[in-house]
Design a protein around this motif. Sequence first.
Motif, short mmCIF file in Angstrom:
data_model
loop_
_atom_site.label_atom_id
_atom_site.label_comp_id
_atom_site.label_asym_id
_atom_site.label_seq_id
_atom_site.Cartn_x
_atom_site.Cartn_y
_atom_site.Cartn_z
N PHE A 175 0.83 -1.21 0.00
CA PHE A 175 0.00 0.00 0.00
C PHE A 175 0.86 1.26 0.00
N LEU A 176 1.87 1.30 0.88
CA LEU A 176 2.74 2.49 0.95
C LEU A 176 3.57 2.64 -0.33
N SER A 177 4.01 1.51 -0.88
CA SER A 177 4.78 1.58 -2.12
C SER A 177 3.93 2.13 -3.27
N ASN A 178 2.69 1.66 -3.37
CA ASN A 178 1.80 2.18 -4.42
C ASN A 178 1.41 3.63 -4.16
N LEU A 179 1.31 4.00 -2.89
CA LEU A 179 0.98 5.39 -2.57
C LEU A 179 2.09 6.33 -3.05
N GLN A 180 3.32 5.88 -2.91
CA GLN A 180 4.43 6.71 -3.37
C GLN A 180 4.46 6.81 -4.89
N THR A 181 4.32 5.67 -5.58
CA THR A 181 4.42 5.69 -7.05
C THR A 181 3.20 6.35 -7.69
N ALA A 182 2.01 6.11 -7.12
CA ALA A 182 0.79 6.67 -7.73
C ALA A 182 0.51 8.09 -7.30
N GLY A 183 1.03 8.48 -6.14
CA GLY A 183 0.72 9.81 -5.63
C GLY A 183 1.88 10.77 -5.69
N ILE A 184 2.91 10.50 -4.89
CA ILE A 184 4.03 11.45 -4.78
C ILE A 184 4.77 11.57 -6.11
N ASN A 185 5.05 10.44 -6.74
CA ASN A 185 5.82 10.50 -8.00
C ASN A 185 5.02 11.13 -9.14
N ALA A 186 3.71 11.22 -8.99
CA ALA A 186 2.89 11.80 -10.06
C ALA A 186 2.74 13.31 -9.93
N LEU A 187 3.22 13.89 -8.84
CA LEU A 187 3.05 15.33 -8.63
C LEU A 187 3.63 16.19 -9.76
N PRO A 188 4.86 15.91 -10.24
CA PRO A 188 5.41 16.80 -11.28
C PRO A 188 4.58 16.82 -12.57
N ILE A 189 4.19 15.65 -13.08
CA ILE A 189 3.48 15.62 -14.35
C ILE A 189 2.07 16.20 -14.20
N VAL A 190 1.42 15.91 -13.06
CA VAL A 190 0.09 16.48 -12.83
C VAL A 190 0.18 17.99 -12.69
#
Length: 375
Positions: free
Chosen positions: A158-173
């Motif tokens: 869950f935490l791993s997916n939260l990082q990849t789907a949320g935090i890592n998506a901040l720049p492109i979004v």
Amino acid sequence: MKPETAANPARIEYDPATSTLRCLGTWTLYGISQLEQTLPLSQSHPPVHAVDASGITQMDTGGAWLLQRLLADLEQQTRPIPCKGLGQEQQKLLRLVQGGSTSQQLTTAPPPGILERIGRLSWAHVEEALSFLAFIGETLLYFLRSMAHPSRIRWRPFLSNLQTAGINALPIVGLLIFLVGVVLAYQGGIQLRAYGANIFIVELVTLTMVRELAPLMAAIIIAGRTGSAFTAQIGTMQVTEEIDALRTLGIPPMEQLVLPKIFALVLALPLLTVFADMVGIFGGMVMSQALLEVEFREFAQRIPEVVPLSSFLIGVGKAPVFAVIIATVGCYQGFRVGGGAESVGRHTTTSVVQAIFLVIIADATFSILFSWLGI
């Protein structure tokens, strides 16, 4: 190649005096491979009036098939060519091969008509829909079991997916939504400036961004970025049989792979939507100051007056629904992968298309529902 085949290989010679093709040697499976490759050259000897097979010392089914093919090709070019010199057993074998070829031609299925193609396509879509509903039901059962027993929730994935789907998506979004805000303010500002209503750019940018554009654009970006990653990850595990290994170890793939992704995206997408609201409005503020001379402070002071809290909550409230759609479709298409890398790519593309399609349908449904409720 067997010794007797090597000593007396299958070959064809052309006799120009009698216009006859003479078949010689051992016509067996071991000796016809090279002859089959040069067979078109033997047909270039015009004219051919007969085929003399008396020089064939041995012939099996493979040799009979090649001789039948030679006779059929000659018949297509001119007329039926007599084949002489075959022994009794060889003639039986040749007739057996010719009969098999004829029956195979008679049993060849005709191409499907338009009604059959429409029926097959419709059934494929129905089967896809039923399979997707079954996947949703199975996911719901595991979700209820996880709620009843929170210790079964896999927190590390869950935490791993939260990082990849949320935090890592901040720049492109952030970048794309900022540009959307700039374009929205530019296109709307030109019209407002013509009527001297520059200040109303605040309503145009903020309401549109908070209520519709930010949640929808964030969902579409996440569907293309994260939903496709879910499909590719699960599909690759399907191809490499890692999912079968999980089942063998007694670990349900739903608990290990699907639910952590859904939970992470349900938490990440509303936060990304709030971030998109702020960045998109900032893009509109930049363009408003440059094009309409509306200062940052004036723009910011007007936002609480023109944007009700209900509009903000409506935009953020749609995000969890979009997240469930994207994660469910991405995981479902991953489990549909079968075969190799080509299947992974095909289902990844399907995942993105279906997720965006369903997100837009859900957004339209929300708009109709809120309009009906007067919100």
